[in-house]
Design a protein around this motif. Structure first.
Motif, PDB file in Angstrom:
ATOM      1  N   THR A 136      -9.383 -10.201 -23.823  1.00  0.00           N
ATOM      2  CA  THR A 136     -10.386 -10.331 -24.923  1.00  0.00           C
ATOM      3  C   THR A 136     -11.625 -11.009 -24.002  1.00  0.00           C
ATOM      4  O   THR A 136     -12.860 -10.394 -24.499  1.00  0.00           O
ATOM      5  CB  THR A 136      -9.850 -11.607 -25.876  1.00  0.00           C
ATOM      6  N   ARG A 192      -4.926 -22.469 -23.445  1.00  0.00           N
ATOM      7  CA  ARG A 192      -5.266 -21.805 -24.731  1.00  0.00           C
ATOM      8  C   ARG A 192      -4.544 -22.033 -26.024  1.00  0.00           C
ATOM      9  O   ARG A 192      -4.960 -22.579 -27.052  1.00  0.00           O
ATOM     10  CB  ARG A 192      -5.258 -20.229 -24.706  1.00  0.00           C
ATOM     11  N   GLU A 199      -8.093  -3.380 -28.108  1.00  0.00           N
ATOM     12  CA  GLU A 199      -7.504  -4.276 -27.161  1.00  0.00           C
ATOM     13  C   GLU A 199      -6.371  -4.835 -27.655  1.00  0.00           C
ATOM     14  O   GLU A 199      -6.197  -5.361 -28.972  1.00  0.00           O
ATOM     15  CB  GLU A 199      -8.574  -5.484 -27.050  1.00  0.00           C
TER      16      GLU A 199
END
Ligand SMILES: Nc1ncnc2c1ncn2[C@@H]1O[C@H](COP(=O)(O)OP(=O)(O)O)[C@@H](O)[C@H]1O
Ligand SMILES: Nc1ccn([C@@H]2O[C@H](COP(=O)(O)O)[C@@H](O)[C@H]2O)c(=O)n1
Ligand SMILES: [Mg+2]
Length: 497
Positions: free
Chosen positions: A35, A162, A128
């Protein structure tokens, strides 16, 4: 001649065709930096024709039972994705149909259906996701395949940060998910697809050289469809985030009239300033307060504006603000009834033939409308050969059409009128906020010495000949003659502290 052949010719003539489906893929392990890499590519490309689509959008919807036991769900297995839906979306795009793609929310495990993301067929798609090279049918669609290669320990460390910080998960569940599903899926399904990649990027977003090369490659692909390269008399203003932001606001159907006018005015001012930059100049030297010589230019004095009523009038104030005391003429082209008869009103400066003319109309759209009429006209009245003549000599054909049906495209008609009044074609600068490729083809081909200055070139026209994505009926939105907009919420004005 069948209607399909007519459609083919319209498509060929407009230059807006769907064969340009272009998709690049970015795969790699979870938290490898896919990303991040894609966001960097998008930022550098800075082009509205490129859209990023995440494989997450195609996660299967979870049942209530699966949601209740979500920690046991394997989000890293190929079966977690609705690949048939992904293929269906790509197939639609390939065949010229726009698609709506939902956004996925990692926190709620659900898709945000409203607002879905509209992807247009002419866009370059960057797809993606962890497993986009797994299914050979998806893999086959990709023009360029990129694999982001990051060490497993770095991926795990990034994932922990994350998922705890951004997704609010606890470290225990992150580690459990990693050992139970993420790592095995990487070894079994993701890593084996690395061999299909055309480009492998070590260090992800830190690899600026690789990202620059990818950006260059996509730019080359985009350049093949660039109308500005086809027509040297077309000037599209270099896009910036400010310009994109203003376009986003005026194109949003929910924007209030007040905000629409405010941001349309800002964009119009930019277009007018750019247009003025295309006027001829003479060199001028001045003495500055320090006693030095500054070599500059002198503005062109013999100028006038001409607005095409009614939308073009919205551009008059910006022109007056830039050119003190400028004369502004008006042209109204009005269709009377359904028989195609037209009424032309014009009020132009007497000496217009000695002036450079800035022709004002915020939207250039219907070039194709004229072409369609020409083709239908030739089809009805003559034969296939004449259709090709019509396409290669649009002005002659449109005159013929005018003669027979009294119909012409307003931009072409306004320009023809100016030329009839003695204005040299090369003295006309046509200013638009948005232009459809069909209109650009029509005007640039018919008047190769005139200049078009526009802030954005849109995708095309819909079946009602409206510019898409467009901004709706400009005049109605600007002058407040559209439906009630009480429901709309004011956009926050840009803070300038
Ligand atoms: N080069 C980098 N250096 C430090 N952190 C990075 C780097 N690239 C990505 N990250 C961080 O790592 C996490 C995962 O990156 P992301 O781009 O979301 O990976 P992916 O999409 O492959 O899962 C994110 O929190 C991101 O901010
Ligand atoms: N609800 C979900 C859905 C997916 N995941 C994890 O996300 C990873 C894929 O996304 P990337 O941006 O990392 O490529 C994948 O490893 C899934 O396990 C999730 O945690 N929750
Ligand atoms: Mg990601």
């Amino acid at each position: 001649m069948g209607s399909a052949a007519v459609e083919d010719m319209i498509e060929a003539s407009s230059g807006f065709h769907f064969s340009g489906f272009h998709m690049d893929g970015v795969a790699g392990g979870a938290a490898s930096g896919k990303t991040t890499v894609c966001d960097m590519i998008m930022q550098q490309l800075h082009d509205q024709r490129v859209v990023l689509v995440n494989q997450d959008s195609f996660y299967h919807k979870l049942t209530e039972e699966e949601l209740a036991r979500v920690h046991e769900y394997n989000f890293d297995h190929p079966d977690a994705f609705d690949t048939e839906k992904l293929l269906e979306s790509m197939d639609n795009l390939r065949h010229g149909r726009a698609v709506d793609i939902p956004k996925y929310d990692f926190k709620s495990y659900k898709h945000n259906v409203f607002p879905e993301r509209r992807v247009n067929p002419s866009d370059v798609i960057i797809l993606e996701g962890i497993l986009i090279f797994h299914d050979p049918r998806v893999q086959e669609l990709m023009n360029m395949k990129i694999f982001v290669d990051t060490d497993a320990d770095v991926r795990l460390a990034r994932r922990i940060r994350r998922d705890t910080v951004e997704k609010g998960r606890d470290i225990g569940s992150v580690l459990d998910q990693y050992s139970k599903f993420v790592k095995p899926a990487f070894d079994d399904f993701i890593l084996p697809t690395k061999k299909y990649a055309d480009i492998i990027i070590p260090r992800g977003g830190d690899n600026h050289v690789a990202i620059d090369l990818i950006v260059q490659h996509i730019r080359t692909k985009l350049g093949q469809h660039d109308l500005c390269k086809i027509y040297p008399n077309l000037y599209a203003i270099q896009s910036t985030f400010q310009i994109r932001g203003m376009h986003t606001l005026i194109r949003d159907s929910q924007t209030t009239k007040h905000d629409f006018v405010f941001y349309a005015d800002r964009l119009i001012r930019l277009v007018v300033e750019h247009g003025l930059g295309h006027l001829p100049f003479t060199e001028k030297q001045v003495i500055t307060p320090t006693g030095s010589v500054y070599t500059g230019v002198d503005f062109c004095k013999r100028l006038c504006g001409v607005s095409i009523i009614r939308s073009g009038e919205s551009m008059e104030n910006a022109l007056r603000a830039c050119c003190k005391g400028i004369k502004i003429g008006k042209i109204l082209i009005h269709r009377v009834g359904d028989n195609g008869q037209q009424l032309i009103y014009e009020k132009l400066p007497q000496d217009i033939s000695d002036r450079h003319v800035l022709l004002l109309d915020p939207i250039l759209g219907t070039g194709s409308f004229l072409l369609r009429l020409i083709i239908i006209f030739c089809y009805v009245h003559s034969n296939r050969e004449n259709c090709f003549i019509a396409l290669s000599h649009p002005v002659r054909a449109s005159q013929e059409l005018e003669f027979h049906q009294g119909r012409r495209n307003s931009a072409v008609q306004a320009i023809s009128l100016l030329i009839k009044k003695g204005v040299p074609e090369s003295n006309i600068i046509f200013l638009n906020l948005i232009s459809a490729p069909q209109g650009v083809h029509m005007v640039c081909k018919s008047f190769p010495r005139l200049k078009i200055v526009t802030s954005e070139i849109d995708i095309g026209l819909n079946e009602d000949f409206c510019v898409v994505p467009g901004m709706g009926e400009f005049g109605d939105r600007y002058f407040g003659t559209e439906d009630d907009d009480d429901q709309k919420v004011a956009a926050p004005l840009q803070q300038c502290s």
